[in-house]
Each structure stands twice: as C-alpha cells, then as structure tokens.
Design an enzyme around this catalytic site. Structure first.
Site, PDB file in Angstrom:
ATOM      1  CG  ASP A  49      -2.126   1.028   0.522  1.00 45.11           C
ATOM      2  OD1 ASP A  49      -1.799   1.861  -0.140  1.00 45.11           O
ATOM      3  OD2 ASP A  49      -2.490   1.293   1.858  1.00 45.11           O
ATOM      4  CG  ASP A  78      -6.111  -4.909   2.472  1.00 43.02           C
ATOM      5  OD1 ASP A  78      -5.496  -4.202   3.612  1.00 43.02           O
ATOM      6  OD2 ASP A  78      -6.941  -3.922   1.277  1.00 43.02           O
TER       7      ASP A  78
END
Length: 381
Positions: free
Chosen positions: A93, A271
């Site tokens: 990320d 996620d």
C-alpha cells in the site's frame, strides 16, 4: 520466479470472476484475500503458517516501513521478500490510508504529504514519486499509487477535491514507476478509484484512471464509515466502468459477508486487518459466524472451533482451552485464534473460486449467509 505481471479471467458466473494473476514471485488465484503484513509481518503468525492457510499474497505498508526499519535498510538486506522470509507475491500500500487515519499528524498539499511520525515525532515527506521509490526499494510485486483517502461522510466539495488530487497523483505515480523500471522488473502498478459514495464522481475517477492506464485498478475509500448497501451500490456501478482484463481490488474490506457479496459484484482482491485484529481480541471467524472466546459459555466446551477444518488451530484445540488462554492473557491465544481466522478467510475465498468455476456462486453465497445466520451450535452442558 514466475514472470511479468499478467492477469487472466478463467471463469465467470454472473459478475463474479475466477482468475489468476502472474507476478515475479508466483501466481495469485482470485478471488483472493491478502493477509495484512503492515510492518513486514502478519501479526501473531509465522510466514510458513500464512502460506499453509492458502495465501498467495500478503500486504506491506509504505508509511510504516519507511519509518522502521526504512526502505533503504530493507533494500540493503535483500528486499522485503527476503527480509520477511516470504518468497511469494507482495503488494505494498502506498501510504494513502494513513493520510486519513493519521490526519492529526500530517500536512497535505498538491506536492505530497508531510507526516509527523507516530513513533518518535520525526518528520517524513511522502509524495507520489517518493512512494514509488520506497516501493521500488522494497521490491514489491504489486505497487499502489499514492492517493488521498477520505473518511465518510464528507462534503461533496471535499470528495471532488480528493478525487481530482488522487487522479493527478496517479499520473505522477505511473511516471515514476516507469522511470524506476517497474514494468521491466515484471511488477504491476494499480490506480485507485476514489469519489466517496457519489456514483458520478466514482465514474469520473474510473475514466481518468483508465485514460492513464494501469496494470490493475483498486476501489479505495470504502469501508470508512458508510453502510454496506452503499458500498455495494458503488461497486455495482464502478466495476463495469473498469477494464475487464485487469484485476479489481477492493481496499480495506472487510467482514466475511462483505467479501462474498463484493465478489458477486466483480471484485477480485481484498485486504483487511479484521481477521488478525479480531484474533488478538479473542474473536474467531468460522462458518458458524463469529465466536467470542471471552464468553464463559466456552469454559467447559471440549469441542474445537470446527472439527471439519484443515487448520490445526481450528481443528485440534478445544474452545475450553482457547477460552482459558484468553482469560489468562496468554499470547498463544492471539496466535491460535489469528491462525484460525486467516485460515477461514482463505477457505472462504477457495470456496468462492470453486463455486465460480462450477457456475454455483449464488448457491455458495446463500450457503455462507445461511451458516452465519444460523450461528454457532449451542455449547454443551
């Protein structure tokens, strides 16, 4: 090493897709749930255990890894795969979520964001270009553009501003990703669709990102305060606006119910910290629903969480023992319950893939929902 980034859709059932992503470190079967390894570790689990549950990919985070141990140190030590002993696919990320979650510790402008470290108060600058440089040093297979994630609800003017800023940052992220040789290394870069729950803004964001062109597309800025039906409505309109031949990733979502319903709307990747965080706080996810192991009803229950599970934590330890560990504040409680939760999430995705491949996804969705609604079998005694 498997080769350059690629995605193929193998089966469809309505909007649900069964696919496969090729990355330099292996294949990712989709729909896929990615355990969150924010700082280079899936909390309370060994990497071997994570792999044995069926996970093909884990997630790391730019913000946390740039603070410690630093991306430069990870690079010197062989990259994130070697550093955390995970020779499979890694997605990183970009740090965009921390723009929202650490709002009191950052200053944002057109160029980027300056964070005040939550660890020691030191200042760190993150721009789209710097985020790509950090991800390059970490060596992740799937990288994310830097974006601004807003907490919902928010004023429409703010949603427009953040969406347009994210689109400009997307173009800058791609330019730096290409300069760093990401495509030549077989890596992929995902753009992030923003726009809150405003369908017009979501479609505009999707159009801007597809014009730039990415290896995959994420739907960000959901599960941040809006109800599930609004999230699903966004997916219903946004997914068809994204390229069919690219993976779709719903960021930060969520509950088992969120996952199976989002798959039905065309999402390929997920996620969330929920299964690991819940595990450390005595909540087990099972096909019977959530089980709170703090509850005294489990104190004399000799049954495992699910005797039909292939996961040792789920199958081989009694509820009474898990309850005892929780009440005794033993660290093993978090380890075992987290193991159960990650295994359950992987089983859920495995079942989804099988159901899509055989054209039975609606039946699978109904069976999952029915199991959760029935709830846990009453405790003995």
């Amino acid at each position: 090493m498997s080769g350059s980034f690629a995605f193929s859709v193998l089966h469809t059932d309505g909007k649900a897709r069964r696919g496969q992503i090729t990355t330099p470190h292996g294949l990712v079967q989709t729909p896929a749930f990615m355990p969150v390894g924010t700082t280079g570790t899936v909390k309370a689990m060994y990497t071997d255990q994570v792999r044995e549950t069926g996970a093909d990919v884990v997630l790391g985070n730019v913000y946390h890894l740039m603070l410690r141990p630093t991306a430069e140190r990870v690079a010197r030590l062989g990259g994130l795969h070697t550093f955390m002993r995970w020779p499979h696919t890694i997605l990183t990320d970009s740090g965009g979520f921390q723009i929202m979650s650490l709002g009191a510790l950052r200053k944002l402008n057109e160029d980027g964001v300056t964070f005040k470290s939550h660890v020691d108060g030191s200042k760190h600058y993150l721009s789209p270009e710097r985020s790509m440089e950090i991800q390059g040093l970490l060596g992740s297979d799937i990288q994310m553009q830097l974006d601004e994630c807003l907490k919902l609800p928010a004023e429409r003017s703010e949603v427009i501003r953040a969406m347009e800023l994210s689109a400009r940052w997307a173009a800058r992220s791609k330019a730096r990703f290409e300069e760093l040789g990401g495509p030549q290394k077989g890596q992929g870069l995902y753009g992030i669709v923003q726009g809150g729950t405003d369908i017009e803004l979501r479609l505009k964001s999707a159009e801007l990102l597809t014009d730039i062109g990415f290896w995959g597309y994420s739907v960000g800025g959901l599960a941040v305060g809006e109800p599930q039906h609004e999230m699903l409505a966004v997916l219903d309109d946004t997914c068809p606006a994204l390229p069919e031949d690219k993976p779709r990733y719903l960021m930060g979502v969520g509950t088992p119910d969120d996952l199976v319903k989002s798959v039905a709307h065309g999402i390929d990747m997920f996620d969330c910290v929920m299964p690991t965080r819940a595990g450390r706080h005595a909540t087990a996810y099972t096909r019977f629903g959530k089980i709170n192991l703090k509850n005294a009803r489990h104190a004399d229950d000799p049954r495992p969480l699910d005797e039909e599970s292939s996961c040792p934590a789920t199958r081989d330890y009694s509820r009474a023992y898990l309850h005892h560990l929780v009440k005794s504040n033993e660290s093993l409680s978090g380890m075992l319950i987290t193991w159960n939760n990650i295994a359950y999430y992987q089983d859920l995705m495995r079942g989804a893939r099988d159901a899509i491949a055989t054209g039975q996804y609606n039946d699978y969705l109904a069976a999952c929902t029915d199991g959760w609604e029935r709830g846990d079998i009453p405790a003995v005694g």
